[in-house]
Design a protein around this motif. Sequence first.
Motif, PDB file in Angstrom:
ATOM      1  N   GLN A  60      54.183 -78.227 -45.421  1.00 14.35           N
ATOM      2  CA  GLN A  60      54.423 -79.186 -46.496  1.00 14.35           C
ATOM      3  C   GLN A  60      54.005 -78.627 -47.851  1.00 14.35           C
ATOM      4  O   GLN A  60      54.655 -78.853 -48.869  1.00 14.35           O
ATOM      5  N   ALA A  61      52.911 -77.872 -47.861  1.00 15.13           N
ATOM      6  CA  ALA A  61      52.412 -77.330 -49.115  1.00 15.13           C
ATOM      7  C   ALA A  61      53.285 -76.218 -49.666  1.00 15.13           C
ATOM      8  O   ALA A  61      53.506 -76.123 -50.879  1.00 15.13           O
ATOM      9  N   PHE A  62      53.818 -75.375 -48.772  1.00 19.45           N
ATOM     10  CA  PHE A  62      54.547 -74.192 -49.226  1.00 19.45           C
ATOM     11  C   PHE A  62      56.048 -74.384 -49.260  1.00 19.45           C
ATOM     12  O   PHE A  62      56.748 -73.609 -49.914  1.00 19.45           O
ATOM     13  N   GLU A  63      56.577 -75.396 -48.561  1.00 14.31           N
ATOM     14  CA  GLU A  63      58.015 -75.634 -48.554  1.00 14.31           C
ATOM     15  C   GLU A  63      58.285 -77.110 -48.809  1.00 14.31           C
ATOM     16  O   GLU A  63      58.441 -77.890 -47.869  1.00 14.31           O
ATOM     17  N   PRO A  64      58.311 -77.517 -50.075  1.00 16.81           N
ATOM     18  CA  PRO A  64      58.612 -78.916 -50.371  1.00 16.81           C
ATOM     19  C   PRO A  64      59.953 -79.313 -49.782  1.00 16.81           C
ATOM     20  O   PRO A  64      60.843 -78.475 -49.606  1.00 16.81           O
ATOM     21  N   PRO A  65      60.138 -80.599 -49.423  1.00 16.81           N
ATOM     22  CA  PRO A  65      61.367 -81.047 -48.772  1.00 16.81           C
ATOM     23  C   PRO A  65      62.631 -80.638 -49.506  1.00 16.81           C
ATOM     24  O   PRO A  65      63.615 -80.274 -48.883  1.00 16.81           O
ATOM     25  N   GLU A  66      62.610 -80.657 -50.842  1.00 14.64           N
ATOM     26  CA  GLU A  66      63.845 -80.341 -51.561  1.00 14.64           C
ATOM     27  C   GLU A  66      64.226 -78.873 -51.447  1.00 14.64           C
ATOM     28  O   GLU A  66      65.361 -78.475 -51.737  1.00 14.64           O
ATOM     29  N   ASP A  67      63.276 -78.030 -50.991  1.00 16.34           N
ATOM     30  CA  ASP A  67      63.563 -76.601 -50.849  1.00 16.34           C
ATOM     31  C   ASP A  67      63.936 -76.218 -49.429  1.00 16.34           C
ATOM     32  O   ASP A  67      64.238 -75.069 -49.144  1.00 16.34           O
ATOM     33  N   ILE A  68      63.907 -77.171 -48.513  1.00 12.46           N
ATOM     34  CA  ILE A  68      64.161 -76.870 -47.113  1.00 12.46           C
ATOM     35  C   ILE A  68      65.645 -76.651 -46.875  1.00 12.46           C
ATOM     36  O   ILE A  68      66.483 -77.401 -47.357  1.00 12.46           O
ATOM     37  N   ASP A  69      66.002 -75.589 -46.121  1.00 14.24           N
ATOM     38  CA  ASP A  69      67.402 -75.333 -45.808  1.00 14.24           C
ATOM     39  C   ASP A  69      67.653 -75.635 -44.351  1.00 14.24           C
ATOM     40  O   ASP A  69      66.894 -76.362 -43.716  1.00 14.24           O
ATOM     41  N   ALA A  70      68.717 -75.032 -43.784  1.00 12.11           N
ATOM     42  CA  ALA A  70      69.174 -75.481 -42.462  1.00 12.11           C
ATOM     43  C   ALA A  70      68.685 -74.620 -41.306  1.00 12.11           C
ATOM     44  O   ALA A  70      69.187 -74.723 -40.213  1.00 12.11           O
ATOM     45  N   GLY A  71      67.701 -73.759 -41.514  1.00 10.96           N
ATOM     46  CA  GLY A  71      67.262 -72.907 -40.430  1.00 10.96           C
ATOM     47  C   GLY A  71      66.504 -73.669 -39.369  1.00 10.96           C
ATOM     48  O   GLY A  71      66.007 -74.770 -39.577  1.00 10.96           O
ATOM     49  N   ASP A  72      66.352 -73.034 -38.188  1.00 12.03           N
ATOM     50  CA  ASP A  72      65.669 -73.679 -37.066  1.00 12.03           C
ATOM     51  C   ASP A  72      64.265 -74.132 -37.438  1.00 12.03           C
ATOM     52  O   ASP A  72      63.813 -75.184 -37.034  1.00 12.03           O
ATOM     53  N   LEU A  73      63.544 -73.316 -38.221  1.00 17.72           N
ATOM     54  CA  LEU A  73      62.178 -73.664 -38.535  1.00 17.72           C
ATOM     55  C   LEU A  73      62.071 -74.627 -39.698  1.00 17.72           C
ATOM     56  O   LEU A  73      61.057 -75.278 -39.884  1.00 17.72           O
ATOM     57  N   ASP A  74      63.111 -74.717 -40.518  1.00 17.88           N
ATOM     58  CA  ASP A  74      63.001 -75.435 -41.766  1.00 17.88           C
ATOM     59  C   ASP A  74      63.411 -76.890 -41.649  1.00 17.88           C
ATOM     60  O   ASP A  74      62.722 -77.786 -42.116  1.00 17.88           O
ATOM     61  N   GLU A  75      64.547 -77.105 -41.053  1.00 21.70           N
ATOM     62  CA  GLU A  75      65.161 -78.415 -41.116  1.00 21.70           C
ATOM     63  C   GLU A  75      64.327 -79.433 -40.355  1.00 21.70           C
ATOM     64  O   GLU A  75      63.874 -79.204 -39.259  1.00 21.70           O
ATOM     65  N   GLY A  76      64.091 -80.577 -40.942  1.00 31.12           N
ATOM     66  CA  GLY A  76      63.350 -81.629 -40.288  1.00 31.12           C
ATOM     67  C   GLY A  76      61.871 -81.613 -40.582  1.00 31.12           C
ATOM     68  O   GLY A  76      61.181 -82.576 -40.283  1.00 31.12           O
ATOM     69  N   LEU A  77      61.336 -80.538 -41.182  1.00 32.61           N
ATOM     70  CA  LEU A  77      59.910 -80.484 -41.422  1.00 32.61           C
ATOM     71  C   LEU A  77      59.572 -81.022 -42.805  1.00 32.61           C
ATOM     72  O   LEU A  77      58.863 -80.419 -43.584  1.00 32.61           O
ATOM     73  N   SER A  78      60.130 -82.159 -43.146  1.00 30.64           N
ATOM     74  CA  SER A  78      59.784 -82.844 -44.380  1.00 30.64           C
ATOM     75  C   SER A  78      58.727 -83.878 -44.067  1.00 30.64           C
ATOM     76  O   SER A  78      58.290 -84.039 -42.934  1.00 30.64           O
ATOM     77  N   ASP A  79      58.270 -84.588 -45.128  1.00 33.64           N
ATOM     78  CA  ASP A  79      57.260 -85.596 -44.863  1.00 33.64           C
ATOM     79  C   ASP A  79      57.874 -86.752 -44.099  1.00 33.64           C
ATOM     80  O   ASP A  79      59.070 -86.889 -43.979  1.00 33.64           O
ATOM     81  N   GLY A  80      57.033 -87.593 -43.557  1.00 36.99           N
ATOM     82  CA  GLY A  80      57.501 -88.696 -42.713  1.00 36.99           C
ATOM     83  C   GLY A  80      56.672 -88.727 -41.455  1.00 36.99           C
ATOM     84  O   GLY A  80      56.517 -87.701 -40.773  1.00 36.99           O
ATOM     85  N   GLU A  81      56.147 -89.887 -41.119  1.00 36.99           N
ATOM     86  CA  GLU A  81      55.229 -89.975 -39.995  1.00 36.99           C
ATOM     87  C   GLU A  81      55.891 -89.639 -38.668  1.00 36.99           C
ATOM     88  O   GLU A  81      55.281 -89.019 -37.790  1.00 36.99           O
TER      89      GLU A  81
END
Length: 289
Positions: free
Chosen positions: A173-194
């Motif tokens: 969360q600290a290094f990849e804010p949600p707006e910077d997340i792309d479609a890779g396996d590790l990236d997508e879905g790791l935004s904030d939200g319980e």
Amino acid sequence: MSRPPSFTPPPGVRARRLATERGEFAVLEADAVTARGKGTALLLPGFTGSKEDFLLLQPLLAAAGYRTVAVDGRGQYESPGPKDDEAPYAQAELARDVIAQAHAVGAPVHLLGHSLGGQIARAAVLLDPSAFVSLTLMASGPAQISLPQQQRVKLLHDALAVLDMAGVWDAIQAFEPPEDIDAGDLDEGLSDGEDLRRRWLSNSPAQLLATGRQLCEEPDRVAELAAVGLPVHVLSGDRDDTWPVPLLDDMADRLGAHRTVVPHAEHSPNTDQPEGTAHALAAFWDRLV
């Protein structure tokens, strides 16, 4: 992995435990709503994903006449697994889990694997093709993931060596804010939200380490799969950073597979364009009824 819009099953989709000869697995199941069901599909999620990644597809496939069972694999979200021992997450062990799941839901089934799930599905077919009617590889390529995604897996591996799962989540969360997340396996879905945080924390670290290594080291087994003779569908979005689309096109050619490119979708067509994805899946399966 995908970013499901909700973790709450819609009407017609129910959560339950699937008992198999290899233990219990958490599943989301939807029955066909047509008078005559056409078959059953077993749906395997990708790396850091879960059965909820298919929630948008399941009602659409039910309307098309197909029962679907989406499953959390061993050590994924709501299917428990060892946290410190990587041995149970060897690809062959996960493939045997899939075969047991297929028998438990009523094999033979249409098998679909998204991303990492596609490589596990391929391994299951190579172990026992008799358990399956067809194989769909959704955004899942012939061998290891792209170099940028391999680098992300290494970052995760290094982080898990010094941090617990909560610490890794906070670092993402600290290094990849949600707006910077792309479609890779590790990236997508790791935004904030319980809900997303809870899913992340529920994954087994050993499972992530073992399957992450598999993504980076998977050999090309296309010729082995082609020799099986099972009907194969290669489906992807029109953009994919984990396995480039031309690579998926070439794999489909080598397999003699049916090929679908879903417009305006990336690495997770199941959530990016569920209607087009469901239509393509049902059309392929209908050919085999």
